[in-house]
Write a protein that holds these residues in place. Structure first.
Motif, mmCIF file in Angstrom:
data_model
loop_
_atom_site.group_PDB
_atom_site.id
_atom_site.type_symbol
_atom_site.label_atom_id
_atom_site.label_comp_id
_atom_site.label_asym_id
_atom_site.label_seq_id
_atom_site.Cartn_x
_atom_site.Cartn_y
_atom_site.Cartn_z
ATOM 1 N N LYS A 292 -19.021 0.995 -0.156
ATOM 2 C CA LYS A 292 -18.326 2.261 0.036
ATOM 3 C C LYS A 292 -16.936 1.988 0.602
ATOM 4 O O LYS A 292 -16.781 1.256 1.569
ATOM 5 C CB LYS A 292 -19.111 3.158 0.992
ATOM 6 N N ALA A 293 -15.927 2.555 -0.030
ATOM 7 C CA ALA A 293 -14.552 2.359 0.424
ATOM 8 C C ALA A 293 -14.235 3.270 1.596
ATOM 9 O O ALA A 293 -14.893 4.295 1.812
ATOM 10 C CB ALA A 293 -13.587 2.637 -0.732
ATOM 11 N N LYS A 294 -13.224 2.899 2.372
ATOM 12 C CA LYS A 294 -12.759 3.752 3.471
ATOM 13 C C LYS A 294 -12.214 5.055 2.894
ATOM 14 O O LYS A 294 -11.721 5.080 1.762
ATOM 15 C CB LYS A 294 -11.689 3.023 4.278
ATOM 16 N N PRO A 295 -12.286 6.166 3.648
ATOM 17 C CA PRO A 295 -11.935 7.495 3.099
ATOM 18 C C PRO A 295 -10.604 7.532 2.343
ATOM 19 O O PRO A 295 -10.533 8.025 1.220
ATOM 20 C CB PRO A 295 -11.899 8.377 4.350
ATOM 21 N N GLY A 296 -9.531 7.024 2.960
ATOM 22 C CA GLY A 296 -8.226 7.066 2.303
ATOM 23 C C GLY A 296 -8.194 6.253 1.029
ATOM 24 O O GLY A 296 -7.695 6.707 -0.013
#
Length: 556
Positions: A292-296
């Protein structure tokens, strides 16, 4: 007894198959190429010499077509890599919403006929395109001219970057996750890891993707013909010399064809040499796991993927929409309202016949390709000999042949007795097999190389014959690689134009040629309708592949 043993060895089933395959290549590939080479020395005054080659290289106009083709191919290859590699990286290393849908759309954006993609871009951004009119009427903004070099690059890049995506995805799936974890533990993360770890590990596949994009851009006929206007390229010039835009000159067309073959062969050999410098093997015990990537960053990768794919698909979607608009009786002018008028008109003008031709030609071509590719791959991988090396070399020759060259070569070889094929469906099937078999052979060789020979040896030791073992054990294990190659062959066959436009007759017209006829007549509604049916054909093909394939991901 020794002489009898040697005789039996020569007559052994795989030797017979090898001799048969060599004979087929000699008749339908080497002989036509020899004929076109011989024709290249025929001058318009009835004499023979190097005049056609001197004319090509001395006349700035003709030599410029060579430069134009290189410019287009290089720029399209660079842009396809810049767009396709990051897309594959984001897709495989990070969790993304709607992955299955995204993959299908990516593949669909690459599987339309090239000239149809160019035609769709004209409908969207051309002088009278829907976006062009919208910007002029609302913002008084005049769109830059899409015709010429820019239009060719845009059209080909949006169609070919998915090929880079597929090749890169295949490479990423072969990388062991422990390598990624090790690099991260050493502090190599993000962009640095992408350039220091991912790109070097994917380099063989990136080189293969670069080659196929370059070759397709170099050999493409429909896109520059449709959207290039005054920007002439190699395949268009070959076609014009052959069909006689300003007077037919077969000898000159043959000379240009020979130049095209030599240039693409040199590019292919250079790519093979460079690829050998990056050759290595990877034993992947644990495939890369999506995280999962960071929100931004998550917003960025989703935006990048969906905006890029949306731009690539926009012209096709608008083309589908256009097919339902009302048109004048000629199909040239769109009217208010929507109906099936264009579909009724193309049905009246022979849609069922062209649909039948496309299906028959595609099915028979793929069937022949599958049989030959399986035998060739087995000979190359399992039965290594001088014959198998000759077959392997000949099987790659079509890889560097532009479609127009194949068409001209076949017509020059089979338009007189004892074997007259010109004007028949058979010659189109032969041309499709010649052009598309390298893809299925390569995928079959790759998958067979991963199957242990011990399984076949065990079957033979238990009393199974070699042929029974081949069909009962080897072929089923090659299934997924064969299916992937067959899918690519099928889609490229049903969307083929450059060879078909030279070989077709009224009775052997295919959907792509049918579409092209309406485009050249300016019948936009009818052209859009046939193009939509061709897209539906492709979607159904892809759906069938996803249903029967063990691996739901399409890679190269």
């Amino acid at each position: 007894m020794n002489q009898l043993g040697r005789k039996r060895s020569r007559l052994e089933i795989w030797n017979l198959i090898a001799y048969l395959i060599v004979a087929l290549y000699l008749v339908f590939l080497i002989f036509p190429l020899f004929k076109i080479l011989r024709s290249s020395f025929d001058l318009s005054d009835g004499t023979r010499g190097l005049g056609n080659f001197e004319r090509f290289f001395s006349d700035p106009y003709y030599f410029r077509t060579l430069v134009n083709s290189f410019e287009v191919s290089i720029v399209v290859t660079i842009f396809s890599l810049l767009l396709g590699v990051p897309l594959a990286y984001f897709y495989n290393l990070y969790e993304m919403k709607g992955k299955q849908f995204l993959q299908i759309v990516i593949i669909l954006s690459s599987m339309s006929a090239p000239f149809i993609g160019a035609y769709a871009w004209i409908l969207v951004l051309g002088r009278n395109g829907v976006i062009t009119r919208f910007l002029e009427s609302i913002f008084q903004f005049t769109m830059p001219n899409i015709y010429g070099f820019k239009g060719i690059v845009i059209s080909l890049t949006t169609r070919l970057f998915p090929m880079v995506f597929l090749y890169t995805s295949g490479a990423l799936k072969s990388i062991d996750n422990s390598l990624i974890e090790a690099s991260q533990n050493l502090g190599v993360k993000g962009v640095k890891m992408f350039f220091k770890v991912i790109v070097p590990l994917c380099m063989p596949s990136l080189m293969a993707a670069s080659l196929i994009v370059f070759m397709r851009a170099m050999a493409d006929f429909g896109t520059p013909l449709m959207i290039g206007e005054g920007f002439r390229t190699f395949p268009v010039e070959i076609y014009n010399a052959y069909v006689g835009e300003v007077g037919q000159n077969f000898g000159f067309a043959a000379a240009i064809s020979i130049v095209a073959i030599l240039i693409t062969a040199l590019v292919f050999l250079a790519q093979k040499w460079v690829t050998s410098k990056f050759s290595f093997t990877i034993n992947s015990m644990h495939s890369i796991e999506s995280k999962k990537a960071k929100p931004g960053f998550n917003i960025f990768i989703h935006g990048y993927a969906y905006i890029l794919v949306g731009i690539a698909m926009l012209p096709q979607v608008y083309l589908w929409f256009t097919s339902f608009k009302n048109t004048s009786s000629s199909g040239n002018v769109f009217l208010d309202g929507y109906s099936l008028m264009s579909y009724k008109e193309v049905a009246r003008r022979g849609l069922l016949r062209t649909l039948k031709n496309t299906t028959i030609i595609g099915f028979l071509s793929v069937l022949i390709i599958l049989v030959l590719a399986v035998f060739v791959s087995y000979l190359v991988v399992r039965r290594k000999s001088v014959k198998s090396q000759v077959i392997d070399t000949m099987s790659m020759i079509p890889y560097v042949l532009p479609g127009s060259v194949v068409g001209i070569a076949l017509i020059s070889s089979f338009n007189t007795k004892p074997l007259v094929l010109t004007g028949t469906v058979a010659i189109i099937i032969i041309s499709m097999v010649i052009r598309r078999i390298p893809y299925t052979i390569r995928s079959s060789v790759a998958i067979l190389g991963q199957i242990p020979i011990s399984m076949e040896e065990a079957a033979i030791s238990l009393g199974s014959s070699k042929i029974k073992t081949f069909f009962g054990i080897t072929v089923p294990m090659m299934g997924n690689g064969i299916i992937s190659g067959a899918l690519l062959s099928w889609v490229t066959i049903i969307t083929e134009l450059s060879t078909s436009i030279i070989l077709y007759t009224v009775n052997s017209q295919t959907l792509t040629v049918f579409t092209y006829v309406f485009v050249t007549r300016g019948s936009d509604g009818q052209a859009a309708a046939v193009a939509t049916i061709l897209s539906l054909f492709t979607i159904v093909s892809l759906t069938v592949f996803m249903l029967i394939s063990k691996d739901k991901d399409v890679t190269m």
